[in-house]
Design a protein around this motif. Structure first.
Motif, PDB file in Angstrom:
ATOM      1  N   LYS A  67       0.839  -1.206   0.000  1.00  0.00           N
ATOM      2  CA  LYS A  67       0.000   0.000   0.000  1.00  0.00           C
ATOM      3  C   LYS A  67       0.873   1.256   0.000  1.00  0.00           C
ATOM      4  CE  LYS A  67      -3.861   2.123   2.381  1.00  0.00           C
ATOM      5  NZ  LYS A  67      -4.765   2.074   3.516  1.00  0.00           N
ATOM      6  N   TYR A  68       1.916   1.261   0.809  1.00  0.00           N
ATOM      7  CA  TYR A  68       2.812   2.421   0.915  1.00  0.00           C
ATOM      8  C   TYR A  68       3.484   2.725  -0.421  1.00  0.00           C
ATOM      9  CZ  TYR A  68       6.264   5.554   3.051  1.00  0.00           C
ATOM     10  OH  TYR A  68       7.039   6.647   3.395  1.00  0.00           O
ATOM     11  N   LEU A  69       3.890   1.686  -1.132  1.00  0.00           N
ATOM     12  CA  LEU A  69       4.579   1.867  -2.410  1.00  0.00           C
ATOM     13  C   LEU A  69       3.614   2.049  -3.580  1.00  0.00           C
ATOM     14  CD1 LEU A  69       7.415  -0.797  -2.020  1.00  0.00           C
ATOM     15  CD2 LEU A  69       7.628   1.685  -1.807  1.00  0.00           C
ATOM     16  N   GLY A  70       2.323   1.942  -3.311  1.00  0.00           N
ATOM     17  CA  GLY A  70       1.322   2.124  -4.363  1.00  0.00           C
ATOM     18  C   GLY A  70       1.235   0.935  -5.304  1.00  0.00           C
ATOM     19  N   LEU A  71       1.520  -0.250  -4.800  1.00  0.00           N
ATOM     20  CA  LEU A  71       1.461  -1.458  -5.620  1.00  0.00           C
ATOM     21  C   LEU A  71       0.087  -2.094  -5.516  1.00  0.00           C
ATOM     22  CD1 LEU A  71       4.877  -3.031  -4.554  1.00  0.00           C
ATOM     23  CD2 LEU A  71       4.413  -1.672  -6.594  1.00  0.00           C
ATOM     24  N   LYS A  72      -0.265  -2.862  -6.532  1.00  0.00           N
ATOM     25  CA  LYS A  72      -1.519  -3.597  -6.498  1.00  0.00           C
ATOM     26  C   LYS A  72      -1.350  -4.806  -5.584  1.00  0.00           C
ATOM     27  CE  LYS A  72      -2.853  -2.112 -11.027  1.00  0.00           C
ATOM     28  NZ  LYS A  72      -2.505  -2.275 -12.397  1.00  0.00           N
ATOM     29  N   ARG A  73      -2.469  -5.332  -5.120  1.00  0.00           N
ATOM     30  CA  ARG A  73      -2.428  -6.468  -4.198  1.00  0.00           C
ATOM     31  C   ARG A  73      -1.656  -7.656  -4.766  1.00  0.00           C
ATOM     32  NH1 ARG A  73      -4.922  -8.108   0.032  1.00  0.00           N
ATOM     33  NH2 ARG A  73      -6.334  -6.875   1.207  1.00  0.00           N
ATOM     34  N   GLU A  74      -1.815  -7.922  -6.054  1.00  0.00           N
ATOM     35  CA  GLU A  74      -1.197  -9.105  -6.646  1.00  0.00           C
ATOM     36  C   GLU A  74       0.293  -8.904  -6.955  1.00  0.00           C
ATOM     37  OE1 GLU A  74      -3.139  -6.682  -9.897  1.00  0.00           O
ATOM     38  OE2 GLU A  74      -3.844  -7.495  -8.006  1.00  0.00           O
ATOM     39  N   ASN A  75       0.758  -7.654  -6.900  1.00  0.00           N
ATOM     40  CA  ASN A  75       2.176  -7.396  -7.152  1.00  0.00           C
ATOM     41  C   ASN A  75       3.037  -7.990  -6.052  1.00  0.00           C
ATOM     42  OD1 ASN A  75       1.175  -5.898  -9.241  1.00  0.00           O
ATOM     43  ND2 ASN A  75       2.288  -4.045  -8.738  1.00  0.00           N
ATOM     44  N   ASP A  76       4.198  -8.441  -6.461  1.00  0.00           N
ATOM     45  CA  ASP A  76       5.161  -8.975  -5.506  1.00  0.00           C
ATOM     46  C   ASP A  76       6.038  -7.829  -5.021  1.00  0.00           C
ATOM     47  OD1 ASP A  76       6.578 -10.738  -3.998  1.00  0.00           O
ATOM     48  OD2 ASP A  76       7.600 -11.703  -5.667  1.00  0.00           O
ATOM     49  N   LEU A  77       6.652  -7.999  -3.886  1.00  0.00           N
ATOM     50  CA  LEU A  77       7.534  -6.967  -3.349  1.00  0.00           C
ATOM     51  C   LEU A  77       8.986  -7.170  -3.777  1.00  0.00           C
ATOM     52  CD1 LEU A  77       6.088  -6.567   0.245  1.00  0.00           C
ATOM     53  CD2 LEU A  77       6.109  -4.850  -1.554  1.00  0.00           C
ATOM     54  N   ILE A  78       9.245  -8.110  -4.676  1.00  0.00           N
ATOM     55  CA  ILE A  78      10.596  -8.351  -5.172  1.00  0.00           C
ATOM     56  C   ILE A  78      10.747  -7.639  -6.504  1.00  0.00           C
ATOM     57  CG2 ILE A  78      12.274 -10.118  -5.852  1.00  0.00           C
ATOM     58  CD1 ILE A  78      11.472 -10.231  -2.884  1.00  0.00           C
ATOM     59  N   ASN A  79      11.732  -6.768  -6.584  1.00  0.00           N
ATOM     60  CA  ASN A  79      12.028  -5.990  -7.797  1.00  0.00           C
ATOM     61  C   ASN A  79      10.811  -5.256  -8.349  1.00  0.00           C
ATOM     62  OD1 ASN A  79      14.759  -6.565  -7.812  1.00  0.00           O
ATOM     63  ND2 ASN A  79      14.476  -8.437  -8.993  1.00  0.00           N
ATOM     64  N   SER A  80      10.039  -4.653  -7.470  1.00  0.00           N
ATOM     65  CA  SER A  80       8.900  -3.843  -7.889  1.00  0.00           C
ATOM     66  C   SER A  80       9.412  -2.521  -8.437  1.00  0.00           C
ATOM     67  CB  SER A  80       7.979  -3.565  -6.697  1.00  0.00           C
ATOM     68  OG  SER A  80       7.478  -4.761  -6.183  1.00  0.00           O
ATOM     69  N   GLU A  81       8.912  -2.142  -9.609  1.00  0.00           N
ATOM     70  CA  GLU A  81       9.328  -0.876 -10.215  1.00  0.00           C
ATOM     71  C   GLU A  81       8.545   0.256  -9.562  1.00  0.00           C
ATOM     72  OE1 GLU A  81       8.832  -1.269 -14.432  1.00  0.00           O
ATOM     73  OE2 GLU A  81      10.459  -2.726 -14.587  1.00  0.00           O
ATOM     74  N   VAL A  82       9.277   1.158  -8.934  1.00  0.00           N
ATOM     75  CA  VAL A  82       8.654   2.245  -8.180  1.00  0.00           C
ATOM     76  C   VAL A  82       9.386   3.540  -8.503  1.00  0.00           C
ATOM     77  CG1 VAL A  82       8.125   3.092  -5.866  1.00  0.00           C
ATOM     78  CG2 VAL A  82       8.076   0.646  -6.313  1.00  0.00           C
ATOM     79  N   ILE A  83       8.622   4.617  -8.672  1.00  0.00           N
ATOM     80  CA  ILE A  83       9.226   5.943  -8.817  1.00  0.00           C
ATOM     81  C   ILE A  83       9.223   6.556  -7.419  1.00  0.00           C
ATOM     82  CG2 ILE A  83       8.988   8.243  -9.826  1.00  0.00           C
ATOM     83  CD1 ILE A  83       7.797   6.907 -12.294  1.00  0.00           C
ATOM     84  N   LEU A  84      10.401   6.581  -6.799  1.00  0.00           N
ATOM     85  CA  LEU A  84      10.514   7.085  -5.429  1.00  0.00           C
ATOM     86  C   LEU A  84      10.492   8.603  -5.380  1.00  0.00           C
ATOM     87  CD1 LEU A  84      13.335   4.734  -4.066  1.00  0.00           C
ATOM     88  CD2 LEU A  84      10.864   4.460  -3.885  1.00  0.00           C
ATOM     89  N   PHE A  85      11.060   9.220  -6.391  1.00  0.00           N
ATOM     90  CA  PHE A  85      11.166  10.680  -6.437  1.00  0.00           C
ATOM     91  C   PHE A  85      10.570  11.146  -7.767  1.00  0.00           C
ATOM     92  CE2 PHE A  85      15.004   8.779  -4.480  1.00  0.00           C
ATOM     93  CZ  PHE A  85      14.688   9.024  -3.162  1.00  0.00           C
ATOM     94  N   PRO A  86       9.296  11.566  -7.766  1.00  0.00           N
ATOM     95  CA  PRO A  86       8.609  11.928  -9.015  1.00  0.00           C
ATOM     96  C   PRO A  86       9.350  12.978  -9.846  1.00  0.00           C
ATOM     97  CG  PRO A  86       7.061  11.847  -7.193  1.00  0.00           C
ATOM     98  CD  PRO A  86       8.424  11.688  -6.609  1.00  0.00           C
TER      99      PRO A  86
END
Length: 182
Positions: free
Chosen positions: A59-78
């Motif tokens: 939830k904090y990283l804005g991922l969907k429920r089915e997404n895994d937390l391994i190598n999730s692509e996230v934009i940390l600094f927009p």
């Protein structure tokens, strides 16, 4: 008379003696450690169990429920428009103990009891040989090129480390209020 009490006490201590075979120390605060591949990771301890912690991080990283937390692509600094690969692993571990059956072996030898004739240990007995479960959060941040952005050699190191500290603070705020939630 006093010697009998001392000897009885020593025998009791020896019979009940346990040795820690796997120690799991508590972690105060957080740490940046290096794994065997020389990749840095951010580590801290939590009281929340694995599914609850993983759900919060998604939830904090804005991922969907089915997404895994391994190598999730996230934009940390927009403002940078750079994708980071964030991996968050919630591990559990517990201390393990083993009996040191010195006196038991001596009495078995005196009484002629063979190890094959002993009753098999039950699962309940094995549970008594472990300590409480402890949970740890392990976070790595890299990019597609494999650059370790927690490392001080990264251009984004200070920003990433500040981000991780904020993430940890927000997580502990959630953990503190977790029981108060419906």
């Amino acid at each position: 008379m006093r010697q009998k009490f001392i000897i009885s006490g020593l025998l009791f201590v020896i019979v009940a003696f346990q040795v820690t075979t796997h120690s799991v120390p508590d972690i105060e605060g957080s740490r940046i450690l290096e794994n065997k591949d020389h990749f840095n990771y951010y580590l801290f301890q939590t009281k929340l169990q694995r599914p609850i912690a993983k759900s919060w991080f998604k939830k904090y990283l804005g991922l969907k429920r089915e997404n895994d937390l391994i190598n999730s692509e996230v934009i940390l600094f927009p403002e940078l428009e750079k994708e980071f690969l964030v991996s968050i692993i919630v591990k559990d571990d517990r201390e393990e103990y083993t009996d040191v059956p010195i006196v038991e072996k001596i009495f078995d030898g005196i009484l002629g009891i063979d190890d094959d004739n002993k009753p098999i240990k039950r699962e309940e007995d094995e549970e008594e040989q472990t300590g409480p479960v402890k949970f740890f959060v392990n976070i790595t941040i890299s990019d597609r090129e494999g650059v370790d952005h927690i490392s001080t050699s990264s251009l984004y190191s200070s920003r990433v480390r500040n981000y991780l500290q904020q993430l940890e603070n927000d997580f502990f705020e959630y953990q503190k209020n977790y029981k108060a939630l419906p």
